[in-house]
Enzyme design. Sequence first.
Site, PDB file in Angstrom:
ATOM      1  N   TYR A 106      33.574 -42.513   1.722  1.00 57.87           N
ATOM      2  CA  TYR A 106      34.002 -43.869   1.394  1.00 57.87           C
ATOM      3  C   TYR A 106      32.789 -44.759   1.617  1.00 57.87           C
ATOM      4  CZ  TYR A 106      36.480 -48.330   1.717  1.00 57.87           C
ATOM      5  OH  TYR A 106      36.879 -49.639   1.540  1.00 57.87           O
ATOM      6  N   ASP A 147      35.370 -42.493  -2.993  1.00 58.83           N
ATOM      7  CA  ASP A 147      35.167 -43.870  -3.445  1.00 58.83           C
ATOM      8  C   ASP A 147      33.719 -44.236  -3.136  1.00 58.83           C
ATOM      9  OD1 ASP A 147      35.047 -46.556  -3.934  1.00 58.83           O
ATOM     10  OD2 ASP A 147      36.751 -47.098  -2.665  1.00 58.83           O
ATOM     11  N   HIS A 248      43.587 -48.277  -6.436  1.00 55.61           N
ATOM     12  CA  HIS A 248      42.849 -47.173  -7.052  1.00 55.61           C
ATOM     13  C   HIS A 248      43.841 -46.183  -7.646  1.00 55.61           C
ATOM     14  CE1 HIS A 248      38.798 -47.811  -5.062  1.00 55.61           C
ATOM     15  NE2 HIS A 248      39.579 -48.580  -4.324  1.00 55.61           N
TER      16      HIS A 248
END
Length: 263
Positions: A106, A147, A248
């Site tokens: 992330y 991500d 998302h």
Amino acid sequence: MKIATYNVNGVNGRLPVLLKWLKEASPDIVCLQELKAPQERFPLNEINAAGYQAVWNGQKSWNGVAILARDMEITEVQRSLPGDPEDIQSRYIEAIINQIVVCCLYLPNGNPYPGPKFDYKLSWIRRFKRRASQLIKMELPAVLIGDFNIIPEAIDVYKPERWENDALYRVEVRKAYKELQKKGWLDSIRSLYPEEKIYTFWDYLYKAYDRNAGIRLDHILLSPYLSPYLTSGGVDSHVRGWEKSSDHAPVWIQLDAHTGHSK
């Protein structure tokens, strides 16, 4: 083997959505980001009941990453990105599953630009590139997945001219992403759909999802050892439209075989 990534934006608050998607999509390996839960509040019982083992690194209120696997053993390698022992943000976890090195990340958002958050993002990227280079040199079957908080190209964003000074689209981070590709990491979704507008994130505001005003932030990069086995992939964009869903959508790929195994 089906490998997926999903920024859940709160694993407990959106657990029904996650479990519904797991049942529908049946991925073999799943990387989650933004758990937004301390270590002890990860919903392991519910994840196990859905058929998955898990390793995770939680953090109260924000961040947090996890790797899930169905019918396969997970061997955790590390739960922080090497290179800065003072970095306590939970943004990286790495494990070996079925002989594949799975690096769930992330990456920092970096906004506002300029500023210390953007500087932290660039520092994090430098450390990440070092780890990625190590994996290439070791010639391992590996996947960088999660991500990235990076919009790689103009095709990956609705109205790119509005994003020039946003930390997600700054030239520095796009250059770093291209450097990963030059080292041999394959952007699996873009390789499958070289000219299509594909988004993985839609803001909650301004009816962004209804207008398909999105951006592509969630990526699955394959090492040269794995990339020949990529057969298909996509974004489960319909999940973004479910009630109380993350901003998302899940992203997934299918590998037909690797290192003599198939799934």
